[in-house]
Design a protein around this motif. Structure first.
Motif, PDB file in Angstrom:
ATOM      1  N   PHE A 259       0.833  -1.202   0.000  1.00  0.00           N
ATOM      2  CA  PHE A 259       0.000   0.000   0.000  1.00  0.00           C
ATOM      3  C   PHE A 259       0.870   1.255   0.000  1.00  0.00           C
ATOM      4  O   PHE A 259       0.621   2.209  -0.750  1.00  0.00           O
ATOM      5  N   MET A 260       1.897   1.259   0.852  1.00  0.00           N
ATOM      6  CA  MET A 260       2.778   2.426   0.951  1.00  0.00           C
ATOM      7  C   MET A 260       3.492   2.685  -0.372  1.00  0.00           C
ATOM      8  O   MET A 260       3.615   3.834  -0.808  1.00  0.00           O
ATOM      9  N   ILE A 261       3.959   1.618  -1.015  1.00  0.00           N
ATOM     10  CA  ILE A 261       4.632   1.775  -2.310  1.00  0.00           C
ATOM     11  C   ILE A 261       3.664   2.361  -3.329  1.00  0.00           C
ATOM     12  O   ILE A 261       3.999   3.261  -4.103  1.00  0.00           O
ATOM     13  N   GLY A 262       2.418   1.861  -3.332  1.00  0.00           N
ATOM     14  CA  GLY A 262       1.409   2.369  -4.254  1.00  0.00           C
ATOM     15  C   GLY A 262       1.106   3.837  -4.021  1.00  0.00           C
ATOM     16  O   GLY A 262       1.000   4.623  -4.972  1.00  0.00           O
ATOM     17  N   ALA A 263       0.974   4.215  -2.752  1.00  0.00           N
ATOM     18  CA  ALA A 263       0.642   5.608  -2.430  1.00  0.00           C
ATOM     19  C   ALA A 263       1.778   6.567  -2.789  1.00  0.00           C
ATOM     20  O   ALA A 263       1.536   7.728  -3.129  1.00  0.00           O
ATOM     21  N   PHE A 264       3.031   6.086  -2.717  1.00  0.00           N
ATOM     22  CA  PHE A 264       4.159   6.915  -3.125  1.00  0.00           C
ATOM     23  C   PHE A 264       4.281   6.991  -4.647  1.00  0.00           C
ATOM     24  O   PHE A 264       4.743   7.980  -5.199  1.00  0.00           O
ATOM     25  N   LEU A 279      -8.309   4.936 -11.623  1.00  0.00           N
ATOM     26  CA  LEU A 279      -9.347   4.226 -10.877  1.00  0.00           C
ATOM     27  C   LEU A 279      -9.735   2.924 -11.569  1.00  0.00           C
ATOM     28  O   LEU A 279      -9.842   1.870 -10.927  1.00  0.00           O
ATOM     29  N   PHE A 280      -9.965   2.964 -12.892  1.00  0.00           N
ATOM     30  CA  PHE A 280     -10.409   1.774 -13.604  1.00  0.00           C
ATOM     31  C   PHE A 280      -9.320   0.700 -13.665  1.00  0.00           C
ATOM     32  O   PHE A 280      -9.611  -0.486 -13.480  1.00  0.00           O
ATOM     33  N   VAL A 281      -8.083   1.100 -13.930  1.00  0.00           N
ATOM     34  CA  VAL A 281      -6.984   0.130 -14.033  1.00  0.00           C
ATOM     35  C   VAL A 281      -6.801  -0.620 -12.721  1.00  0.00           C
ATOM     36  O   VAL A 281      -6.731  -1.863 -12.684  1.00  0.00           O
ATOM     37  N   PHE A 282      -6.741   0.136 -11.622  1.00  0.00           N
ATOM     38  CA  PHE A 282      -6.466  -0.519 -10.342  1.00  0.00           C
ATOM     39  C   PHE A 282      -7.696  -1.207  -9.763  1.00  0.00           C
ATOM     40  O   PHE A 282      -7.566  -2.141  -8.970  1.00  0.00           O
ATOM     41  N   ILE A 308      -0.595  -7.505  -4.225  1.00  0.00           N
ATOM     42  CA  ILE A 308      -1.191  -6.861  -5.403  1.00  0.00           C
ATOM     43  C   ILE A 308      -2.337  -5.948  -4.977  1.00  0.00           C
ATOM     44  O   ILE A 308      -2.460  -4.817  -5.451  1.00  0.00           O
ATOM     45  N   PHE A 309      -3.162  -6.439  -4.063  1.00  0.00           N
ATOM     46  CA  PHE A 309      -4.276  -5.633  -3.568  1.00  0.00           C
ATOM     47  C   PHE A 309      -3.770  -4.369  -2.869  1.00  0.00           C
ATOM     48  O   PHE A 309      -4.288  -3.270  -3.090  1.00  0.00           O
ATOM     49  N   GLY A 310      -2.765  -4.523  -2.021  1.00  0.00           N
ATOM     50  CA  GLY A 310      -2.236  -3.376  -1.278  1.00  0.00           C
ATOM     51  C   GLY A 310      -1.713  -2.287  -2.203  1.00  0.00           C
ATOM     52  O   GLY A 310      -2.004  -1.103  -2.016  1.00  0.00           O
ATOM     53  N   PHE A 311      -0.939  -2.676  -3.226  1.00  0.00           N
ATOM     54  CA  PHE A 311      -0.415  -1.694  -4.172  1.00  0.00           C
ATOM     55  C   PHE A 311      -1.550  -0.990  -4.914  1.00  0.00           C
ATOM     56  O   PHE A 311      -1.520   0.230  -5.114  1.00  0.00           O
ATOM     57  N   SER A 312      -2.569  -1.759  -5.296  1.00  0.00           N
ATOM     58  CA  SER A 312      -3.692  -1.201  -6.060  1.00  0.00           C
ATOM     59  C   SER A 312      -4.487  -0.180  -5.249  1.00  0.00           C
ATOM     60  O   SER A 312      -4.798   0.905  -5.752  1.00  0.00           O
ATOM     61  N   VAL A 313      -4.808  -0.503  -4.007  1.00  0.00           N
ATOM     62  CA  VAL A 313      -5.578   0.459  -3.194  1.00  0.00           C
ATOM     63  C   VAL A 313      -4.712   1.637  -2.776  1.00  0.00           C
ATOM     64  O   VAL A 313      -5.216   2.740  -2.537  1.00  0.00           O
ATOM     65  N   GLY A 314      -3.375   1.420  -2.722  1.00  0.00           N
ATOM     66  CA  GLY A 314      -2.466   2.521  -2.449  1.00  0.00           C
ATOM     67  C   GLY A 314      -2.492   3.566  -3.547  1.00  0.00           C
ATOM     68  O   GLY A 314      -2.253   4.754  -3.299  1.00  0.00           O
ATOM     69  N   CYS A 315      -2.783   3.145  -4.769  1.00  0.00           N
ATOM     70  CA  CYS A 315      -2.947   4.078  -5.888  1.00  0.00           C
ATOM     71  C   CYS A 315      -4.388   4.589  -5.977  1.00  0.00           C
ATOM     72  O   CYS A 315      -4.628   5.742  -6.346  1.00  0.00           O
ATOM     73  N   PHE A 316      -5.340   3.739  -5.649  1.00  0.00           N
ATOM     74  CA  PHE A 316      -6.762   4.044  -5.820  1.00  0.00           C
ATOM     75  C   PHE A 316      -7.236   5.112  -4.824  1.00  0.00           C
ATOM     76  O   PHE A 316      -7.826   6.132  -5.225  1.00  0.00           O
ATOM     77  N   PHE A 317      -7.009   4.914  -3.536  1.00  0.00           N
ATOM     78  CA  PHE A 317      -7.621   5.769  -2.523  1.00  0.00           C
ATOM     79  C   PHE A 317      -7.071   7.209  -2.485  1.00  0.00           C
ATOM     80  O   PHE A 317      -7.852   8.153  -2.323  1.00  0.00           O
TER      81      PHE A 317
END
Length: 399
Positions: A259-264, A279-282, A308-317
């Motif tokens: 999640f942290m990697i995704g958010a960064f 939003l659609f990709v993740f 995979i889920f953590g990275f995706s929501v890190g980008c999504f939210f």
């Protein structure tokens, strides 16, 4: 942004409170594993607090728009601290009912605190820094979750549940004290006015309806919530399926780091991709991660699914939060974020109950396949609708 002391206060408060929160959550799971054998009944107990948060939502939104954000945060912070006392009583008496009282009170406090916090962030940082602030704020919360779950696992072996909740109480009290030092520029706010007897959401819905990207983003948040709603129950069942208690720590830690990697990373994506595309990709990738849990008996694949889920929501939210903060007028922020919290809680509650029921009826693997198919269907449906509307707008402009 980093020279703003309010940013540091909020981030420090988020970290400390997150440690307290996750000490409490792990404590809740431990208490329920001892007292409640059924997954569905565990879900019902957790849903009781969420229902209380939904019920108070309209009032919370109205008060957040009318009152000072700092005052709302302080009051909610004090109530959250007080709620831990009821959990201490539950532990001493062995009563699940007192735990329900604790969950109800802590969710009522959250129904006020989080809309006020989300409405305060745009008043503290500049608009150009919002995406970065949202990402960092979520990362701090995730870091506290990683440390909180790891520390909680150690604490369960060396101390009593009562001691753990006392430490959780200390964390909430520290957040309450830190909130006193936050300075919010109230002159940036446009105070909302209400006529007598007016519903908090009466004028909000027409505003949201006129903002297609906001409406679409609200709907798309259903996809990650299908995973998050039953997250703790999934982790418990994977642990039981593999007969491995250590896998819980691996899952929480891996998902949190991802999640942290995704958010960064999301800020780099934002320079090249539109918010809709992100939003659609993740959302699509989240659906794939749910399908991967069909192989939940394999430790490596179960951990990979959560990564995979953590990275995706890190980008999504962070993307979703920035859209809400920039597109919705500031005078509606309190009501909007309260409504969003209500919507999240309703979906969360339904998913939580459904997860508990389906785990009892069909088991973990088939349930994850069904949820994955549902997530992919929702994503494909709204992506198709978005493309159709986009083509219609282009044709309209040409004509």
């Amino acid at each position: 942004m980093w020279r703003n002391k309010n940013v540091w206060i909020l981030l420090t408060g988020e970290f400390v409170a997150g440690l307290g929160l996750w000490l409490g959550i792990i404590g809740n799971l431990e208490f329920m594993q001892e007292k409640v054998p059924s997954d569905f009944m565990k879900a019902v107990i957790l849903a009781a607090g969420l229902l209380a948060g939904v019920a108070i939502g309209p009032l919370a939104g109205r008060i957040t728009d009318q009152a000072k954000k700092k005052t709302v945060m302080l009051t909610a912070g004090f109530a959250r601290s007080l709620s831990v006392v009821f959990m201490l009583i539950a532990i001493q008496t062995g009563s699940v009912l007192w735990m329900v009282v604790f969950l109800v009170m802590i969710q009522l406090a959250a129904a006020f605190y989080f809309p006020a916090l989300q409405a305060a962030i745009p008043l503290i940082v500049k608009e150009k820094d919002l995406l970065q602030m949202n990402g960092v704020h979520m990362n701090v919360g995730t870091l506290s979750r990683i440390l909180g779950t790891a520390v909680a696992g150690i604490f369960l072996a060396i101390m009593s549940l009562s001691t753990m909740y006392t430490m959780s109480l200390a964390a909430y009290l520290l957040l309450f004290i830190l909130t006193f030092f936050v300075e919010i520029d109230e002159q940036k706010e446009t105070k909302a006015t209400f006529s007598k007897g007016e519903s908090g959401f009466k004028h909000l819905f027409p505003i949201v309806k006129e903002l297609p990207i906001v409406t679409m983003t609200l709907i798309m948040t259903m996809v990650p919530l299908l995973f998050i709603g039953g997250f703790n129950l999934l982790v418990i069942n994977i642990s039981e399926l593999q007969d491995n208690s250590l896998i819980k720590s691996w899952i929480y830690t891996t998902e949190g780091i991802s999640f942290m990697i995704g958010a960064f990373t999301v800020k780099r994506f934002a320079h090249k991709l539109s918010p809709y595309t992100i939003l659609f990709v993740f959302s699509f990738i989240i659906g794939l991660s749910q399908l991967l849990l069909f192989f939940a008996w394999i430790p490596v694949l179960s951990v990979l699914a959560f990564a995979i889920f953590g990275f995706s929501v890190g980008c999504f939210f962070p993307t979703a939060a920035t859209i809400f903060q920039t597109r919705v007028p500031k005078e509606y922020h309190g009501r909007f974020f309260s409504f969003r919290n209500m919507l999240d809680r309703i979906i969360f509650q339904v998913v939580l109950l459904l997860t508990g029921l389906m785990l009892d009826l069909i088991g973990l693997q088939l349930m994850c396949v069904l949820f994955g198919i549902l997530s992919l269907t929702i994503t494909a449906t709204f992506f198709s609708k978005y493309k159709t509307e986009q083509k219609a707008n282009i044709n309209l402009k040409v004509s």
